[in-house]
Design an enzyme around this catalytic site. Sequence first.
Site, PDB file in Angstrom:
ATOM      1  N   THR A  18       3.997  49.254 -13.477  1.00 47.27           N
ATOM      2  CA  THR A  18       2.655  49.773 -13.725  1.00 47.27           C
ATOM      3  C   THR A  18       2.172  50.567 -12.512  1.00 47.27           C
ATOM      4  OG1 THR A  18       1.461  47.848 -12.849  1.00 47.27           O
ATOM      5  CG2 THR A  18       2.154  47.778 -15.160  1.00 47.27           C
ATOM      6  N   GLY A  68       0.239  38.344 -12.263  1.00 47.15           N
ATOM      7  CA  GLY A  68      -0.574  37.145 -12.373  1.00 47.15           C
ATOM      8  C   GLY A  68      -1.051  36.907 -13.790  1.00 47.15           C
ATOM      9  N   GLU A 126      -9.725  38.684 -16.839  1.00 50.35           N
ATOM     10  CA  GLU A 126     -10.220  39.921 -17.444  1.00 50.35           C
ATOM     11  C   GLU A 126     -11.677  39.716 -17.858  1.00 50.35           C
ATOM     12  OE1 GLU A 126      -8.231  42.832 -17.748  1.00 50.35           O
ATOM     13  OE2 GLU A 126      -7.123  41.572 -16.345  1.00 50.35           O
TER      14      GLU A 126
END
Length: 302
Positions: free
Chosen positions: A41, A71, A281
């Site tokens: 990424t 993670g 998130e």
Amino acid sequence: MAQDERHLHLILNGKSAQREDVRAAVEAVRGRGHRVEVRVTYDAGDAARFAREVVGREGDDLPDVVVAGGGDGTLNQVVAAALEARPAPPCAFAVLPLGTANDFAAGLGLPVDNMGSALLLCARGAAKPIDVGRINGRVFVNVASAGAVTRITREADPRAKRLLGGAAYLIAGASRFAELTPTRARISGEGFSFDGEFMALAVGNGRLAGGGVALCADARVDDGKLDLSLFPKPDADHMMALLSSLVKESETGLQGYARTHRFTRLTVEADEDLAVNLDGEPMAAQVLEIEVDPGAIRFVTG
């Protein structure tokens, strides 16, 4: 799924791409005859995009296991995007734990300190169906949390957490005690009701959050249910006791204070928007519709 030769697709967080132990682990697994594709990424959203692309493959091009290298947040992005693209993904999932806390992997007893062992488990370990949770449709794999104490665990300096362990939470909590304002909400569903103020709530598919804190100590990833731990508003003395439990990472202290409940569906109606943490998130909403999606994915658990 064949045990002798397995096709892995590793979605690797770019922050870990140069780690020598990760490179060595990939080469070692390839040396055992397994196929390991690696995608790294770079931009925000890459992990989700890569996951959507790979689960859309067919035939021999579809990997046996999609591995989230990062993670809990990376794992969340990979699984959520895969389920969005293909509600019943034909491939299994696994994690190469490269985050600061790695709570989901630690809660399952997976290797978190040896990348060679962790990636070899992805290549050889058994995959079984596990649940995921959903809040207003959004996926979490490990733990979703909300409230003032939860905000402290999220915002504690990662450098301090590495140096001081759970004491970082006590330092953060003591320095920001005036900010620990409770949330008023009504919570209902399946034999549980609450109408009052709370400092934090956690909904666990996994056991651990915030760097090894057993917020949902009895949660299981394969029981078709989620575990609620609700921390009502305490007085000042009990607030410091709660933070001390975080310091000691004490299951007894936390669970003795929390109201707990196991459920498949629950509704939280707050007086104002709740900031929610889904495996790291963020989201925010005043009403939370929480439900389990049983056996949603197959996961390599060893």
